[in-house]
Design an enzyme around this catalytic site. Structure first.
Site, PDB file in Angstrom:
ATOM      1  N   GLU A   1       0.569  -1.315   0.001  1.00 34.92           N
ATOM      2  CA  GLU A   1      -0.238  -0.322  -0.168  1.00 34.92           C
ATOM      3  C   GLU A   1       0.909   1.855   0.064  1.00 34.92           C
ATOM      4  OE1 GLU A   1      -3.572  -1.796   2.898  1.00 34.92           O
ATOM      5  OE2 GLU A   1      -2.090  -0.908   3.898  1.00 34.92           O
TER       6      GLU A   1
ATOM      7  N   CYS B   1      -2.220  33.288  10.749  1.00 30.35           N
ATOM      8  CA  CYS B   1      -1.188  34.193  11.884  1.00 30.35           C
ATOM      9  C   CYS B   1      -0.660  33.073  13.652  1.00 30.35           C
ATOM     10  CB  CYS B   1      -2.998  34.686  12.743  1.00 30.35           C
ATOM     11  SG  CYS B   1      -3.290  36.655  11.460  1.00 30.35           S
TER      12      CYS B   1
HETATM   13  C1  LIG Z   1      -0.977   5.736   5.332  1.00 27.81           C
HETATM   14  C2  LIG Z   1      -0.640   4.334   4.585  1.00 27.81           C
HETATM   15  C3  LIG Z   1      -0.070   3.507   3.877  1.00 27.81           C
HETATM   16  C4  LIG Z   1       0.792   5.026   3.237  1.00 27.81           C
HETATM   17  O1  LIG Z   1       2.115   4.956   4.287  1.00 27.81           O
HETATM   18  P1  LIG Z   1       3.092   5.646   3.031  1.00 27.81           P
HETATM   19  O2  LIG Z   1       4.263   5.970   3.712  1.00 27.81           O
HETATM   20  O3  LIG Z   1       1.968   7.002   2.187  1.00 27.81           O
HETATM   21  O4  LIG Z   1       3.503   4.568   1.884  1.00 27.81           O
HETATM   22  C5  LIG Z   1      -0.979   2.445   3.997  1.00 27.81           C
HETATM   23  N1  LIG Z   1      -1.040   1.920   4.652  1.00 27.81           N
HETATM   24  C6  LIG Z   1      -1.798   2.193   6.169  1.00 27.81           C
HETATM   25  C7  LIG Z   1      -2.514   1.108   6.445  1.00 27.81           C
HETATM   26  C8  LIG Z   1      -1.227   3.560   5.949  1.00 27.81           C
HETATM   27  O5  LIG Z   1      -1.931   3.990   7.496  1.00 27.81           O
END
Ligand SMILES: *Cc1c(COP(=O)(O)O)cnc(C)c1O
Length: 433
Positions: free
Chosen positions: A291, A362
């Site tokens: 991911e 601000c």
């Molecule tokens: C934030 C997140 C990602 C992505 O993380 P990156 O550092 O942007 O690659 C993937 N999976 C989950 C569950 C996340 O919370």
């Protein structure tokens, strides 16, 4: 000097992105302005897909973590590149579905999804709901039964690996609001309970060990821990979970100091570890999901500002104030994130001084960075902040009632607005008299 392949300098000495003159873009669309290079985004998507094809026989899915940059245009790009998409709220889910993204390739995350969010996800037919806790499991089972559907789920597990300490450590019990603990037996108990549920189908397990990580080893270690858990579930229940989601977190280049590992190396190592561990444990190699968020869009984006006031405080520092700030980029205020900046009008010139770039809110803490080396800078110049493609637009706010900037997508010599600049009418849109 450049953190990304899509940046260059033209014959006028101006900074370009995807071949477009940034000074011209600033003139045409106004500032502050987010500019993203579509080809760079697509190339990043393809590099991940290729690495899974090459190292893991294509038995996996790259799901873009949309929280890094979420708008319909980005969802369409992810779809065209055959990626999956992570969403963590009704808003992100709605953006994806309304862009035409197929729900079957959506992964729905979150540590406290509301009943209405869960119902919406089931209505849409979201391919994978990542269940965070036992309360959510019960809630989801009940909803799915009422709606006469089967919820396809993964469980979020805390693998007990902290990738954020300098040399990462394995802790017995990680203090985190996300996921189920392994070492207390909580995870096993909840997974067993879910396997027996009528309207739930457990596809697998998920972990996400952190963000902006440059080592491969924590990911290898996490995959081992997770596979052991899959083997344990198999031993105790006979059910073999078929999916392993290893999360995101791959580091990118914000400054010259950052040395990201090529994605290929990451996939190669992790695939080897997964194959070897599965063989040892006598389980089938799972379908793998990764991911990436930041690493798909981060270096493909920049922010353009117009320099307003310059304030030289002798023997202390020089402030240059820009027409945006923490409202379009809260990352320095939140966690002192470092960025490279340059004067787009004189990008070919040497950097002659150091400045603190301040926003217009601000708040004294409204800074983009401190002691940043920069070219000779004058009022009216276009200032470019690099590597702002991730977690900038998506984290922007209307603090001080400042309208959010537009997002322009450059693509091979042409460009289009993918998110309109907010207007003053937008600012008062929800105010009642
Ligand atoms: C934030 C997140 C990602 C992505 O993380 P990156 O550092 O942007 O690659 C993937 N999976 C989950 C569950 C996340 O919370």
């Amino acid at each position: 000097m450049f953190v990304s392949d899509c940046l260059n300098i033209n014959e006028k000495g101006h900074l370009t992105i995807g071949g477009k003159d940034t000074v011209e873009l600033a003139k045409q669309y106004g500032t502050p302005l987010y500019v993203m290079d579509e080809q760079q985004i697509r190339e990043n998507c393809r590099a991940y897909v290729r690495s899974i094809d090459r190292c893991y026989d294509g038995k996996g899915m790259v799901a873009f973590a949309s929280k890094a940059f979420c708008c319909r245009a980005m969802c369409r790009i992810a779809n065209e590149e055959k990626l999956g998409l992570d969403v963590v709220s009704e808003g992100e889910l709605y953006t994806a579905v309304s862009s035409g993204f197929p729900a079957s390739r959506l992964v729905f995350h979150g540590n406290n999804k509301t009943v209405s969010e869960l119902r919406y996800a089931l209505e849409c037919g979201v391919g994978r709901i990542v269940v965070d806790n036992p309360d959510e499991l019960v809630r989801l089972q009940k909803l799915a039964e009422e709606m006469d559907v089967t919820a396809e789920i993964l469980f979020r597990i805390k693998p007990g690996i902290d990738a954020h300490t300098h040399s990462f450590i394995r802790t017995g019990q990680i203090d985190s609001k996300f996921g189920l603990a392994l070492e207390t037996g909580e995870a096993l108990q909840v997974v067993k309970q879910a396997i027996g549920m009528r309207s739930i189908h457990v596809r697998g397990v998920h972990c996400h060990i952190g963000s902006q990580i440059f080592d491969i080893q924590p990911f290898e270690l996490a995959s081992e821990v997770m596979l052991r858990f899959i083997a344990q579930v198999k031993a105790e229940t006979g059910a073999e979970l078929s999916e392993l989601n290893l999360g995101g977190g791959f580091g990118i280049k914000y400054t010259e100091q950052d040395k990201p590992v090529p994605y290929d190396q990451y996939m190669e190592k992790v695939s080897q570890t997964v194959k070897k561990t599965c063989e040892e444990l006598g389980i089938n190699c799972p379908f793998i999901i990764i991911e990436p968020g930041r690493s798909i869009v981060g270096t493909a984006g920049i922010t353009l500002y117009t320099v307003g006031a310059l304030k030289d405080i002798p023997n202390i520092r020089t402030y240059i104030s820009v027409d945006g700030g923490m409202t379009d980029n809260p990352r320095y205020a939140l966690y002192q994130s470092e960025y490279e900046v340059l004067v787009a009008d004189r990008a070919d010139q040497p950097r002659v001084g150091k400045v603190t770039v301040a926003g217009k809110c601000c708040e004294s803490g409204d800074l983009i960075g401190e002691n940043l080396p920069v070219q000779d800078v004058r009022a009216g110049d276009t200032l470019a902040v690099l590597s702002t493609g991730a977690y900038n637009y998506s984290m922007s706010s209307n603090y001080n009632r400042i309208p959010k900037p537009a997002v322009v997508m450059v693509n091979g010599g042409s460009e289009r607005i993918v998110v309109k600049r907010e207007t003053l009418a937008d600012i008062v849109r929800n105010d009642l008299d």
